[in-house]
Design an enzyme around this catalytic site. Structure first.
Site, short mmCIF file in Angstrom:
data_model
loop_
_atom_site.label_atom_id
_atom_site.label_comp_id
_atom_site.label_asym_id
_atom_site.label_seq_id
_atom_site.Cartn_x
_atom_site.Cartn_y
_atom_site.Cartn_z
N CYS A 80 0.86 -1.18 0.00
CA CYS A 80 0.00 0.00 0.00
C CYS A 80 0.90 1.23 0.00
O CYS A 80 1.79 1.35 0.84
CB CYS A 80 -0.90 -0.01 1.23
SG CYS A 80 -1.79 1.53 1.50
N PHE A 84 0.17 5.58 6.68
CA PHE A 84 -0.79 5.38 7.77
C PHE A 84 -0.62 6.49 8.81
O PHE A 84 0.49 6.67 9.32
CB PHE A 84 -0.57 4.03 8.44
CG PHE A 84 -1.11 2.85 7.67
CD1 PHE A 84 -1.20 2.87 6.29
CD2 PHE A 84 -1.52 1.71 8.34
CE1 PHE A 84 -1.70 1.79 5.58
CE2 PHE A 84 -2.01 0.62 7.65
CZ PHE A 84 -2.10 0.66 6.26
N HIS A 98 6.53 -5.84 3.42
CA HIS A 98 7.42 -4.86 2.79
C HIS A 98 8.45 -5.54 1.89
O HIS A 98 9.08 -6.52 2.30
CB HIS A 98 8.14 -4.09 3.91
CG HIS A 98 9.18 -3.15 3.43
ND1 HIS A 98 8.91 -2.09 2.59
CD2 HIS A 98 10.53 -3.09 3.69
CE1 HIS A 98 10.04 -1.43 2.34
NE2 HIS A 98 11.03 -2.02 2.99
N ASP A 133 8.33 2.12 7.45
CA ASP A 133 8.99 0.82 7.40
C ASP A 133 9.96 0.64 8.58
O ASP A 133 11.13 0.25 8.41
CB ASP A 133 9.76 0.65 6.08
CG ASP A 133 8.84 0.71 4.87
OD1 ASP A 133 7.68 0.28 4.98
OD2 ASP A 133 9.29 1.20 3.82
N LYS A 192 10.53 8.90 -2.51
CA LYS A 192 10.25 8.96 -3.94
C LYS A 192 11.14 9.98 -4.63
O LYS A 192 11.60 9.76 -5.77
CB LYS A 192 8.77 9.30 -4.18
CG LYS A 192 8.37 9.22 -5.64
CD LYS A 192 6.89 9.50 -5.84
CE LYS A 192 6.51 9.38 -7.32
NZ LYS A 192 5.08 9.66 -7.54
#
Length: 247
Positions: A80, A84, A98, A133, A192
């Site tokens: 996803c 969160f 992950h 993570d 990203k």
């Protein structure tokens, strides 16, 4: 403690398909539980898709997190891409599947950065905390990174390992009957923007062949267009990728 109302959020159709197959193969996992599957609202190929009796719902976690807290006692993130909220992960149990070997190369596209920085590659299932993570590790396993790997070939083996971990741990996660491991260090994280910074190739940059090959194979993930340079004659992007073959 056993969990009875489970939400699975994913933007990866292969993971969703396999997750549902595991439930179909092990009906004892469903007994006494409800399962709900959701994806990012703009995910056109998954949104509204029906898989073995389940409909994949659009879900904006940031907007609807309170409804999730009220409705579910376990949320499983399986590729996803939504973050969160801390209010969600501090209120109910949240678990992440992950495609990286925590705590190394946390964040975006771990296989890309493992090719570039040589840090361990693998798959991890962990509890979600307020950091990306970062939470306690439920299970993890290394995946070999070959000199001949591109992003795609490495990712394919990582995803297969994720599915192995899911099969091995799903029953324990649903019952809450598992032990956790604290990450041995903070590790490193890639966003990203770090991936985007890799994509444009500077034709005037002086680097070794090793660095050039690693950069290109890390960005080679068909059918996606990742690596490019600017044609100075036309101003247009020229896309490229590499293929590597062992004998």
């Amino acid at each position: 403690m056993p969990y009875t109302s489970v939400l699975v959020v994913s933007d990866n159709e292969t993971i969703v398909q396999r997750f549902i197959e595991l439930l179909d193969d092990q009906p004892e996992l469903i007994k006494g539980r409800t399962f709900r599957f959701a994806c990012y609202p703009k995910h056109d190929s998954l949104r509204g898709k029906k898989i073995s009796g389940y409909t994949i719902e659009p879900l904006d976690i940031k907007q609807d997190y309170q409804e999730l807290i009220d409705r579910h006692d376990l949320v499983i993130s399986a590729h996803c891409k939504q973050i969160f909220p801390e209010a969600l992960v501090s209120s109910i149990k949240c678990v992440n599947i992950h495609p990286g070997y925590n705590p190394y190369n946390r964040g975006w596209y771990p296989q890309v950065f493992s090719i570039l920085n040589g840090k361990p590659l693998g798959a991890t299932i962990h509890e979600i905390d307020a950091k990306l993570d970062h939470g306690k590790i439920i299970d993890r396993e290394l995946v070999e990174l070959k000199t001949s790997d591109t992003s795609l070939t490495a990712y394919t083996r990582v995803q297969a390992k994720e599915l192995e971990l899911l099969k091995r741990n799903l029953a324990r996660i649903l019952t809450g009957d598992y032990q956790t491991l604290e990450p041995e260090e903070e590790g490193n994280i890639n966003f990203k923007k770090d991936f985007e910074a890799l994509r444009e190739l500077d034709l005037a940059e002086e680097i070794t062949f090793q660095h050039a090959i690693d950069r290109l194979r890390a960005l080679s993930h068909p059918p996606f267009k990742n690596a490019y340079f600017i044609d100075t004659a036309t101003g247009k992007r020229i896309w490229l990728r590499v293929e590597l073959e062992e004998e």
